[in-house]
Design an enzyme around this catalytic site. Structure first.
Site, PDB file in Angstrom:
ATOM      1  N   GLU A 482     -79.797 -34.622  -1.800  1.00 46.03           N
ATOM      2  CA  GLU A 482     -79.358 -35.440  -2.946  1.00 46.03           C
ATOM      3  C   GLU A 482     -77.858 -35.279  -3.188  1.00 46.03           C
ATOM      4  OE1 GLU A 482     -81.206 -37.689  -3.876  1.00 46.03           O
ATOM      5  OE2 GLU A 482     -83.119 -36.958  -3.115  1.00 46.03           O
ATOM      6  N   ASP A 545     -79.754 -36.586   4.951  1.00 46.71           N
ATOM      7  CA  ASP A 545     -80.624 -35.576   5.570  1.00 46.71           C
ATOM      8  C   ASP A 545     -79.804 -34.579   6.372  1.00 46.71           C
ATOM      9  OD1 ASP A 545     -83.111 -36.340   4.661  1.00 46.71           O
ATOM     10  OD2 ASP A 545     -83.637 -37.505   6.443  1.00 46.71           O
TER      11      ASP A 545
HETATM   12 ZN   LIG Z   1     -82.146 -39.894  -0.190  1.00 48.55          ZN
END
Ligand SMILES: [Zn+2]
Length: 633
Positions: A482, A545
């Site tokens: 995030e 990611d």
């Molecule tokens: Zn995301």
């Protein structure tokens, strides 16, 4: 687990036993680590709701209203007696329209009640000034989930036939006669076809900064002579409007050729069909089930939710943040809240260190990036405040002559009045856009804020029973994921205050864009077993990611008890998923997240420590040469 298997397909090596055993629930298109947590919460909340229904006396006012609505949604006898009749309140008004002119007269009420219309307004933060909120304008969604389906003749025919078949069933249950049904669907599809060339594909939508296209009043009026959009906008916000943000310029450029008297019948039929589908869930059980048939077929979901579960969600969905707050306070609590907040700040600290030691950015850009990290606002567990409209909700009940559609329209009106009242106002950054009971997390670029609802803070993401390295490979990586969204290809365009503002030096921006291209290339066309991954569609999530994984690994390595095996395996574990073929194929077309197997395998292959730790060599499938690795954050 054989060591060789780890080198061939790490995801399957770690999740093989689970994949073999896992059963996709009949009313779901897939099962995953996310979904397993979701199902646990669903069970808890449904049991709680039943208990509350027995004795609501101790509940706060908003929960009492939730229970009153639940009482209505579960009164199956009354719902069967009413049948499709409650929908008349919407249908008769649409049927009484005779022209575009009539639609203009009805527009404000329909907009406030969230009745489906060919286009709509919404108030959101101004990308250029995140401390203000402005009006966005866009066209309705297409019947099929992505424009690409319309460009493939065979697929288009297959899906539109399916749409026609399932919608016929719904309209017949509403009591339309066979001839009427055919005409309604034909005309609705004719209008849908007009929207196709002016609708963005999922890939285009993924570049979300491009939805910010300011048109001043004159520019709007010049293009929309068939329908006075400015007048409608002003009626909704009850202020002068001198600019609209057009999310899709192709639509407004073609506005008069689409929205005109010649197309009025098509628009009207489109509204009848769209709203008949939308409101079916609030009617008899047969209508509810029929209304979801197309969606289920698209996602390969075998059966509809049970009556009881659907009734729970019909009430819950209106009060999700209220129930979510109870869930967070009760099952998460202030101690865990503080604990997890500490963990997030640790991740932000590691992120700052990583940016400070970054080798491809100049100091000037690094300083700005660190400033953005320092200003990042963090929200954990459950919100301090709820949207104010819940307090204004009122549930009348059948005894007062109400029904589920009346209740829904009234609540929509209260929500929309609140939304439009935010126009030209400073946003309240304490309000969340998901309930605390939702298994998910998000980054808001316009608030420069990350939010971790209580629901995700469970095994396999986070547990005191897991090793620290497992927790870093789970929730730690989610947190850093995030945070990374602040620096993905979209987020990087916003500054520390959440406004669109280029803070990059020219050469650093060029280098970043090249790295984003490399990330696209790394994933593009990679086979998943259900079709190839679209590297462009998934680039922002793949960057997040990749950054998340590297940062969480760095954080884990700082601890004496760091264990690579625990870390990497838990990263692969959190992505375990078993899906229907239809759902997997649908996600490849519309989901900005990479396919789960690549989120596990490709992201790990792309990490040097992973290659070294498992001694992966060029003959192994998990191998990626170091010069092909893409490291951004
Ligand atoms: Zn995301």
């Amino acid at each position: 687990m054989k060591k060789e298997q780890l080198k061939t397909n790490f995801y399957e090596a770690v999740n093989g036993a689970w994949l073999e055993k896992a059963q996709i629930p009949g009313d779901q298109p897939s099962v995953s680590a996310f979904l397993e947590l979701h199902l646990g919460i669903e069970k808890t909340l449904m049991a709680l709701t039943k208990k509350w229904e027995q004795d609501p006396s101790d509940l706060n006012d908003n929960l009492k209203k939730f229970i009153k609505l639940y009482h209505m949604t579960t009164d199956f006898k009354q719902r069967e007696t009413l049948g499709s009749k409650p929908f008349d309140a919407v249908l008769k008004r649409i049927q009484s329209l005779k022209s575009i002119h009539d639609l203009e007269a009805a527009f404000k009420d329909f907009a406030l009640e969230s009745v489906e219309m060919p286009f709509s307004f919404s108030v959101m933060q101004d990308f250029m000034n995140s401390n203000n909120q402005v009006l966005y304008f866009g066209a309705a969604n297409l019947f099929l989930p992505d424009t690409s389906y319309y460009h493939d003749e065979a697929k288009k025919k297959q899906l539109l036939d399916l749409f026609t078949m399932t919608t016929k069933q719904v309209l017949s249950l509403y009591g339309f006669k066979a001839g009427e049904v055919d005409t309604l669907i034909e005309e609705a599809l004719a209008f849908d076809a007009l929207l196709v060339p002016v609708t963005k594909s999922s890939v285009e939508k993924a570049d979300y900064v491009k939805m910010y296209n300011p048109y001043d009043k004159k520019a709007v009026l010049d293009r929309t002579k068939t329908f006075d959009l400015i007048k409608q906008a002003e009626a909704l916000v009850q202020q002068d409007v001198d600019q609209l943000i057009i999310t899709n310029p192709d639509f407004i450029e073609a506005f008069e050729t689409i929205i005109n008297e010649a197309h009025f019948k098509w628009i009207q039929s489109w509204m009848i069909v769209s709203n008949a589908l939308k409101f079916a869930e609030n009617l008899s059980d047969e209508l509810r089930v029929a209304g979801g048939a197309f969606r289920r077929a698209l996602s390969g979901t075998k059966e509809a939710q049970s009556k009881e579960k659907a009734a729970f969600y019909q009430a819950y969905n209106r009060f999700d943040q209220v129930v979510g707050l109870y869930y967070g306070e009760t099952f998460f609590g202030p101690t865990a809240k503080a604990d997890v907040a500490t963990m997030v700040h640790e991740m932000i600290g590691v992120y700052q260190e990583r940016i400070a030691s970054n080798t491809w950015l100049k100091d000037e850009t690094k300083d700005k990036a660190i400033k953005k990290l320092s200003s990042l606002s963090v929200q954990v567990g459950y919100p301090d405040e709820l949207p104010p409209y819940y307090d204004r909700f009122e549930v009348k009940g059948y005894e007062a002559g109400s029904d589920l559609i009346q209740e829904r329209l009234t609540m929509n009106r209260i929500i929309q009045q609140h939304q439009f009242s935010k126009y030209n106002q400073k946003p309240n950054k304490n309000i969340w856009s998901m309930p605390a009971s939702m298994v998910n997390a998000y980054y808001s670029p316009t608030n420069n804020q990350i939010v971790f609802p209580a629901a995700i803070l469970q095994e396999p993401y986070y547990s005191l029973k897991q090793s620290a390295s497992e927790n870093y490979g789970g929730i730690g990586a989610v947190m850093a994921h995030e945070i990374s969204h602040a620096f993905d290809n979209n987020g990087a365009k916003f500054d520390e205050t959440g406004s669109l503002n280029n803070w990059w030096t020219e050469s650093d921006l060029k280098a970043f864009k090249q790295k984003a291209k490399d990330m696209i290339a790394l994933f593009d066309g990679v086979e998943t077993g259900f079709g190839p991954c679209d590297g462009t569609l998934t680039v922002s999530e793949n960057i997040a990611d990749s950054g998340g994984l590297r940062c969480a690994l760095e954080a884990s390595k700082k601890h004496d008890d760091h264990n690579y095996d625990d870390f990497f395996k838990n990263w692969a574990r959190v992505w375990r998923v078993k899906s229907s073929t239809e759902y997997s194929q649908l996600l490849l077309k519309v989901d900005v997240h990479g396919p789960a197997i690549l989120r596990a395998n490709m992201q790990l292959s792309n990490v040097e420590e992973f290659q070294d730790y498992y001694q992966i060599s060029s003959s192994d499938k998990m191998y990626l040469p170091k010069d092909k690795m893409v490291s951004i954050w």
